[in-house]
Design a protein around this motif. Structure first.
Motif, PDB file in Angstrom:
ATOM      1  N   SER A 247       4.828  55.163  39.078  1.00 53.69           N
ATOM      2  CA  SER A 247       3.758  56.058  39.476  1.00 53.69           C
ATOM      3  C   SER A 247       4.768  57.427  38.763  1.00 53.69           C
ATOM      4  O   SER A 247       4.163  58.315  38.665  1.00 53.69           O
ATOM      5  CB  SER A 247       3.949  56.287  40.892  1.00 53.69           C
ATOM      6  OG  SER A 247       4.147  54.936  41.968  1.00 53.69           O
ATOM      7  N   THR A 248       6.122  57.135  38.192  1.00 53.56           N
ATOM      8  CA  THR A 248       6.459  57.607  37.557  1.00 53.56           C
ATOM      9  C   THR A 248       6.503  58.166  36.495  1.00 53.56           C
ATOM     10  O   THR A 248       6.253  59.532  36.305  1.00 53.56           O
ATOM     11  CB  THR A 248       7.630  58.085  37.640  1.00 53.56           C
ATOM     12  OG1 THR A 248       9.062  57.375  38.978  1.00 53.56           O
ATOM     13  CG2 THR A 248       9.110  58.994  37.401  1.00 53.56           C
ATOM     14  N   LEU A 249       6.062  57.900  35.595  1.00 50.78           N
ATOM     15  CA  LEU A 249       5.690  57.234  34.708  1.00 50.78           C
ATOM     16  C   LEU A 249       4.062  58.126  34.363  1.00 50.78           C
ATOM     17  O   LEU A 249       3.773  59.032  33.345  1.00 50.78           O
ATOM     18  CB  LEU A 249       4.723  55.889  33.599  1.00 50.78           C
ATOM     19  CG  LEU A 249       4.901  55.777  32.047  1.00 50.78           C
ATOM     20  CD1 LEU A 249       6.114  55.641  32.165  1.00 50.78           C
ATOM     21  CD2 LEU A 249       4.223  54.787  31.955  1.00 50.78           C
ATOM     22  N   ASN A 250       2.919  58.329  35.681  1.00 49.21           N
ATOM     23  CA  ASN A 250       1.456  59.031  35.538  1.00 49.21           C
ATOM     24  C   ASN A 250       2.552  60.153  35.770  1.00 49.21           C
ATOM     25  O   ASN A 250       1.273  60.540  35.787  1.00 49.21           O
ATOM     26  CB  ASN A 250       1.091  57.695  36.705  1.00 49.21           C
ATOM     27  CG  ASN A 250       0.024  56.212  35.575  1.00 49.21           C
ATOM     28  OD1 ASN A 250      -0.064  56.811  33.933  1.00 49.21           O
ATOM     29  ND2 ASN A 250       0.125  55.472  36.279  1.00 49.21           N
ATOM     30  N   ARG A 251       2.528  60.683  37.037  1.00 49.12           N
ATOM     31  CA  ARG A 251       3.169  62.012  37.543  1.00 49.12           C
ATOM     32  C   ARG A 251       3.796  62.325  35.858  1.00 49.12           C
ATOM     33  O   ARG A 251       3.370  64.108  35.813  1.00 49.12           O
ATOM     34  CB  ARG A 251       4.119  62.222  38.269  1.00 49.12           C
ATOM     35  CG  ARG A 251       4.763  63.199  38.862  1.00 49.12           C
ATOM     36  CD  ARG A 251       3.353  63.756  39.154  1.00 49.12           C
ATOM     37  NE  ARG A 251       3.093  62.735  40.877  1.00 49.12           N
ATOM     38  CZ  ARG A 251       2.932  63.435  42.202  1.00 49.12           C
ATOM     39  NH1 ARG A 251       4.205  64.244  42.467  1.00 49.12           N
ATOM     40  NH2 ARG A 251       2.524  62.173  42.515  1.00 49.12           N
ATOM     41  N   LEU A 252       4.718  62.192  35.075  1.00 50.46           N
ATOM     42  CA  LEU A 252       5.153  62.560  34.153  1.00 50.46           C
ATOM     43  C   LEU A 252       3.906  62.859  33.112  1.00 50.46           C
ATOM     44  O   LEU A 252       4.029  63.736  32.509  1.00 50.46           O
ATOM     45  CB  LEU A 252       6.147  61.306  33.047  1.00 50.46           C
ATOM     46  CG  LEU A 252       7.427  61.372  33.954  1.00 50.46           C
ATOM     47  CD1 LEU A 252       8.635  60.205  33.472  1.00 50.46           C
ATOM     48  CD2 LEU A 252       8.267  62.690  33.576  1.00 50.46           C
TER      49      LEU A 252
END
Ligand code: C2E
Ligand code: MG
Ligand code: MG
Ligand code: MG
Length: 293
Positions: A247-252
């Motif tokens: 999820s963090t990767l996608n938000r980035l």
């Protein structure tokens, strides 16, 4: 509140593993101090490589070389414990040149095998005050026939501010010799934005302490997003450090971050394993997909 948050984050990222690490009589510490020089000469050090991923293009683009000490009695010692002893002695130059040589050799092998990647090494404060270091690094680039700019150097804000004039000279020479530089742990050190503008930098690496909680902590998300904006308007690439979940990767990726590095993609690995990982794209679903992790 902002100042308090900033201080807490700085402390968190520099916390020592040892309560008694400053005790000169600590036997482990003494062993490290007295044996490090010999360890550098006798190949007790090893490099691990952590692959870095280009988020927008969806491909592996680089690795970071991270040093470890395989001590015959003490076992595996992480850099957070021993690099400090090199930094406060004359050993930092031989340590850095050892790391640079191994990293350059490995990178040459990968480039010959057709991997389109670069590799970064970490420079310490003292390295940035060593005016002869840039030419020594350039010789390695030549010796191993590396593509120009493919050996990258990670420097910290604090190292730059220790003796800004001298550091600026070293950085200018490194740039003149075709090396790329990034600011490591961005946001945790002491720096001035005026410096960023004046330095020949290639990228900013946003510190893990901001990335870690950015989905829970709105202020961290704001810091990450505005750092990406700031970097881009200065013509710099942005790397997010310490990405541990999808999820963090996608938000980035939604924030427009260029690259990511972290356990979700790969831990630092011995060279052969890092190479295997980089031969196939990671199994990352597109950012629009529904995710739970
Ligand atoms: P760094 O340059 O900021 O390197 C990133 C550190 O974060 C590495 O720790 C890496 O293993 C860790 N890391 C990467 N992804 C994740 C993640 O998703 N989660 C978590 N929890 N950690 C992650 P490592 O290898 O222990 O290195 C620590 C520091 O030691 C480095 O921080 C760097 O400042 C220093 N260091 C490492 N190798 C060298 C070297 O050859 N020379 C110098 N001068 N310093 C080095
Ligand atoms: Mg680094
Ligand atoms: Mg870092
Ligand atoms: Mg860090």
């Amino acid at each position: 509140a902002d100042v308090a948050m900033y201080a807490a984050k700085s402390n968190a990222s520099s916390v020592s593993l040892y309560d008694n690490s400053h005790d000169a009589h600590n036997p482990r510490r003494l062993a490290m101090i007295t044996e490090l020089g010999a360890a550098i000469r006798s190949e007790q050090l090893v490099l691990h490589f952590q692959p870095r991923f280009q988020l927008q293009e969806g491909r592996w683009c680089s690795t970071e070389a991270l040093v470890r000490w395989q001590h015959p009695r003490l076992g595996f010692i992480p850099p957070g414990e021993f690099v400090q002893f090199a930094e406060t002695s004359e050993l930092i130059r031989p340590l850095t040149l050892w790391v640079a040589r191994q990293a350059a050799r490995q990178l040459a092998e990968w480039q010959h095998a057709g991997l389109e990647i670069s590799t970064s090494i970490n420079l310490s404060t003292r390295n940035l005050l060593d005016i002869t270091l840039p030419d020594a690094l350039a010789e390695l680039v030549q010796e191993f026939g590396l593509r120009p700019g493919s050996l990258e150097l990670e420097i910290t804000e604090t190292a730059l501010m220790t003796d800004p004039d001298r550091a600026m000279q070293v950085v200018a020479r490194l740039a003149e010799l075709g090396m790329r530089m990034s600011i490591d742990d961005f946001g945790t050190g002491y720096s001035s934005l005026a410096y960023l503008k004046r330095l020949p930098l290639h990228s900013l690496k946003i510190d893990r302490s901001f990335v870690r909680d950015m989905l829970q902590d709105d202020q961290d998300a704001i810091i990450v997003r505005s750092t990406i904006g700031l970097a881009h308007s200065l013509g710099l690439q942005v790397v997010a450090e310490g990405v541990e979940d999808l999820s963090t990767l996608n938000r980035l990726r939604e924030f427009g971050c260029d690259e990511a590095q972290g356990y979700i993609l790969s831990k630092p690995q011995p060279a052969e394993r890092a190479c295997l990982i980089m031969q196939t794209p990671p199994d990352i679903p597109p950012s629009g997909a529904l995710q739970r992790d």
